[in-house]
Design a protein around this motif. Structure first.
Motif, short mmCIF file in Angstrom:
data_model
loop_
_atom_site.label_atom_id
_atom_site.label_comp_id
_atom_site.label_asym_id
_atom_site.label_seq_id
_atom_site.Cartn_x
_atom_site.Cartn_y
_atom_site.Cartn_z
N HIS A 233 0.84 -1.20 0.00
CA HIS A 233 0.00 0.00 0.00
C HIS A 233 0.87 1.25 0.00
N THR A 271 -4.71 4.70 -9.05
CA THR A 271 -5.59 5.00 -7.91
C THR A 271 -6.43 3.77 -7.55
N GLY A 272 -6.94 3.11 -8.58
CA GLY A 272 -7.72 1.89 -8.32
C GLY A 272 -6.88 0.83 -7.63
N LYS A 273 -5.63 0.69 -8.07
CA LYS A 273 -4.75 -0.30 -7.43
C LYS A 273 -4.44 0.08 -6.00
N VAL A 274 -4.26 1.42 -5.77
CA VAL A 274 -4.02 1.87 -4.39
C VAL A 274 -5.23 1.55 -3.52
N ASP A 275 -6.42 1.76 -4.07
CA ASP A 275 -7.63 1.44 -3.31
C ASP A 275 -7.71 -0.06 -3.03
N GLN A 276 -7.37 -0.85 -4.05
CA GLN A 276 -7.38 -2.30 -3.84
C GLN A 276 -6.36 -2.72 -2.78
N ARG A 278 -5.36 -0.84 -0.36
CA ARG A 278 -5.89 -0.42 0.94
C ARG A 278 -6.93 -1.42 1.45
N GLU A 279 -7.80 -1.86 0.54
CA GLU A 279 -8.81 -2.86 0.92
C GLU A 279 -8.16 -4.17 1.34
N GLU A 282 -6.87 -3.63 4.75
CA GLU A 282 -7.96 -3.68 5.73
C GLU A 282 -8.44 -5.12 5.94
#
Length: 402
Positions: A233, A271-276, A278-279, A282
């Protein structure tokens, strides 16, 4: 006095006469009975030997008479059948088997001075030894027949009471034995149940320990996944930041709008990969939290089993190796898969590669469009078409040369 069967046997044994003695004439026996009866009547107190002799001769007569003659013979002699039967019983009960040459002899001196009625009364005691002890201990010779009757009745009642008490004692013993047997079965069942429960408890304890070990390994895997996700991340965030701030250096002839569009597409993809990522971080955090909760519950269960006093056997190194080998192999496979996925993501997330892909696609499209225009010009102005074609070829060669 002679003539009885026992006397004949005694004579044959003493003087060597072979075989049993022959039956004596009935008239002789009857004459002997008359003498015995007369002797008995003349005595103030008849001796037991008289009754034994009379009883033996009555038995001797009965043995010689045919069926149905015994009753009439007794009636002619003036003998009631009941008294004859008692006399024969007295002879059998009190007389010795081998009689002396001088008459009937009693088996015991305890009965010598007893009258006929007392002798008959004592026949109520079937055992000879018990009968003799009773006569001696109770002084039967000094009793009246009424007193003897009462003593015998009391003895019978005492025997019945003792028998009842013995029966009751036996029943109580049987009851206690059955009760003890039932208790033994209950105790055996309880012991068996306790053994099964202890075995189940040991198995549950071993299962709890194995579960705790497995959850500890799962927690370690979760921690590793969290750390990997956090690093990924952070890296992707940095790459996104770099992509956003990096200027795009392109030749003047490149379409700036297309480049900016490619840049924005790359930023959106990153950005999508960063969100993935992050998910994923989590999710890894959540998995770690669940693993920690399960481990805590397993540890609590294991502590409860330990508190019950049951031994917890420590695993050997071989058992630990066997338990962890699979987990290590799974982690290794998962790590290799993550590395491959990460390499693929890195290749796709490179901003230069993304811009180059966009520009190359745009250049290809422009090149083929120029070729189409040249082909349309050729029929109208072949020279101009040739010059454009040559210029295009030279431009491509110059780009390749660079």
């Amino acid at each position: 006095m002679n003539g009885s069967v026992s006397e004949g046997r005694l004579l044959s044994e003493q003087f060597g006469v072979a075989g049993p003695p022959a039956a004596r004439p009935l008239a002789v026996i009857e004459a002997e009975l008359e003498l015995l009866e007369k002797d008995t009547r003349q005595k103030e107190t008849a001796l037991i030997s008289n009754y034994i002799e009379v009883g033996r001769r009555l038995e001797e007569v009965k043995a010689q008479l045919a069926h149905g003659e015994w009753g009439p013979w007794l009636e002619n002699r003036g003998y009631p059948q009941a008294k004859a039967a008692k006399l024969m019983k007295v002879a059998r009960a009190y007389g010795k088997e081998q009689q002396s040459l001088f008459g009937g002899e009693a088996k015991s001196q305890a009965f010598e001075n007893l009258g006929f009625h007392k002798l008959v009364q004592l026949l109520a005691i079937e055992d000879e030894g018990e009968r003799e002890r009773f006569a001696i201990e109770n002084g039967v010779a000094g009793m009246s027949t009424r007193e003897l009757e009462r003593a015998l009745r009391e003895r019978e009642e005492a025997l019945k009471t003792a028998a009842a008490a013995q029966d009751e004692a036996q029943r109580e013993a049987d009851r206690l034995r059955d009760e003890l047997t039932d208790q033994a079965r209950v105790y055996e069942a309880k012991l068996t149940s306790a053994g099964i429960e202890a075995q189940q408890a040991r198995k549950a304890q071993e299962k709890a320990a194995a579960n705790a070990q497995r959850l500890q390994e799962a927690l370690s895997e979760a921690n590793t996944s969290v750390q990997t996700a956090e690093a990924k991340h952070a890296r992707l965030l940095q790459e996104l930041e770099d992509l956003r701030s990096r200027p795009v250096d392109v030749a003047v002839e490149v379409d700036e709008a297309a480049v900016e569009a490619a840049r924005q597409a790359a930023i959106a993809e990153m950005t999508g990969k960063v969100d993935q990522a992050r998910e994923a971080k989590e999710q890894a955090d959540a998995d770690r939290k669940r693993a920690e909760d399960r481990l805590a519950a397993a540890q609590k269960e294991l502590d409860e089993w330990k508190a019950k006093g049951l031994e917890v056997r420590e695993l050997t190194q071989e058992e630990k190796d066997a338990l962890t080998a699979g987990a290590v192999e799974r982690i290794r496979a998962e790590t290799a898969e993550k590395v491959r996925d990460l390499e693929k993501q890195l290749a796709q997330a490179d901003p230069d590669m993304a811009a180059l892909n966009v520009l190359f696609a745009s250049w290809q499209e422009t090149y083929w469009k120029m070729q189409e225009i040249i082909e349309r010009i050729k029929p109208v102005d072949s020279d101009k078409a040739s010059r454009f074609h040559e210029a295009l070829r030279s431009a491509v060669e110059a780009m390749v040369a660079r």
